[in-house]
Design a protein around this motif. Structure first.
Motif, PDB file in Angstrom:
ATOM      1  N   CYS A   4       0.824  -1.158   0.151  1.00  0.00           N
ATOM      2  CA  CYS A   4      -0.068  -0.142  -0.002  1.00  0.00           C
ATOM      3  C   CYS A   4       0.636   1.154  -0.045  1.00  0.00           C
ATOM      4  N   SER A   5       2.252   1.270  -0.380  1.00  0.00           N
ATOM      5  CA  SER A   5       3.203   2.390  -0.062  1.00  0.00           C
ATOM      6  C   SER A   5       2.720   3.552  -1.077  1.00  0.00           C
ATOM      7  N   THR A   6       1.886   3.268  -1.854  1.00  0.00           N
ATOM      8  CA  THR A   6       1.652   4.571  -2.908  1.00  0.00           C
ATOM      9  C   THR A   6       0.267   4.953  -2.162  1.00  0.00           C
ATOM     10  N   LYS A   7      -0.585   4.416  -1.493  1.00  0.00           N
ATOM     11  CA  LYS A   7      -1.667   4.912  -1.062  1.00  0.00           C
ATOM     12  C   LYS A   7      -1.773   5.108   0.429  1.00  0.00           C
ATOM     13  N   PRO A   8      -1.228   5.948   0.863  1.00  0.00           N
ATOM     14  CA  PRO A   8      -1.291   6.091   2.421  1.00  0.00           C
ATOM     15  C   PRO A   8      -2.832   6.279   2.782  1.00  0.00           C
ATOM     16  N   SER A   9      -3.322   5.993   3.753  1.00  0.00           N
ATOM     17  CA  SER A   9      -4.537   6.002   4.248  1.00  0.00           C
ATOM     18  C   SER A   9      -4.979   6.513   5.577  1.00  0.00           C
ATOM     19  N   ARG A  10      -5.979   6.796   5.989  1.00  0.00           N
ATOM     20  CA  ARG A  10      -6.148   7.266   7.290  1.00  0.00           C
ATOM     21  C   ARG A  10      -6.993   6.059   8.137  1.00  0.00           C
ATOM     22  N   ILE A  11      -6.955   4.785   7.634  1.00  0.00           N
ATOM     23  CA  ILE A  11      -7.533   3.861   8.160  1.00  0.00           C
ATOM     24  C   ILE A  11      -6.569   2.870   9.091  1.00  0.00           C
ATOM     25  N   ALA A  12      -7.119   2.591   9.921  1.00  0.00           N
ATOM     26  CA  ALA A  12      -6.082   1.520  10.886  1.00  0.00           C
ATOM     27  C   ALA A  12      -6.905   0.258  11.164  1.00  0.00           C
ATOM     28  N   ILE A  13      -6.354  -1.062  11.160  1.00  0.00           N
ATOM     29  CA  ILE A  13      -6.920  -1.865  12.016  1.00  0.00           C
ATOM     30  C   ILE A  13      -6.487  -2.391  13.172  1.00  0.00           C
TER      31      ILE A  13
END
Ligand code: PNS
Length: 169
Positions: A4-13
């Motif tokens: 996912c290195s190209t798509k940082p998100s603000r979602i965590a599990i």
């Protein structure tokens, strides 16, 4: 391999067995919910041991416990945790660290997860002091022996543990 290195998100599990979910887990999910836009508590269906509660029971108990946290969802997974994280668009795995002995195992898992999915970071939160001694296995043991576990678990978990062990008398 997930990346996912190209798509940082603000979602965590927040993954775990949660057999059962304790106030220590709730504290980590609550604190993670203040750091990320969305948090998914990810319940492992396959735990490697016979769980006390079924996956449906564990998911239901956690849903009740996080009802007051609008940006926290609950779901289960049965494969690799990084595959679940990638499928949900998560860029972080949040885990709680209690004592030094937790660290070696947690570090090993985090490094394996990084090797499998370099774009998904593991974030460790130090367990709050009042929960340092808490674990699901100790809660199960104390409940099975008739001890008072009310201070350690959310009300829905308490009710189900009491039901479970009163039936086993
Ligand atoms: O509550 P636990 O038992 O500490 O949770 C451990 C869990 C479920 C998070 C961990 O065993 C896990 O991620 N299992 C999924 C399988 C997996 O992805 N294994 C490889 C990397 S650790």
């Amino acid at each position: 391999m997930s990346d996912c290195s190209t798509k940082p998100s603000r979602i965590a599990i927040c993954p775990g067995s949660f057999d059962p979910f304790t106030l220590g887990h709730l504290d980590i999910a609550t604190r993670a919910s203040r750091m990320f836009e969305r948090v998914i508590v990810a319940v492992a269906a396959v735990t490697g041991k016979q769980p006390l509660f079924t996956i449906d029971e564990r998911v239901a108990m956690i849903r009740e416990a996080v009802e007051g946290l609008p940006n926290v969802d609950v779901d289960f997974f049965s494969g690799l945790v990084v595959d679940f994280a990638a499928a949900r668009g998560a860029s972080a795995i949040v885990k709680g660290l209690r004592v030094v002995s937790d660290f070696e195992h947690e570090r090993q898992m985090a490094l394996m997860n990084t090797a499998l999915a370099p774009g998904i970071e593991t974030v460790f939160l130090l367990t709050s002091v009042q929960n340092l001694f808490l674990s699901s296995s100790l809660v199960r043991q104390v409940a099975s022996l008739g001890g008072d576990i009310e201070p350690f678990v959310p009300p829905g978990v308490l009710r189900r543990l009491q039901d479970r062990f009163s039936k086993d008398d």
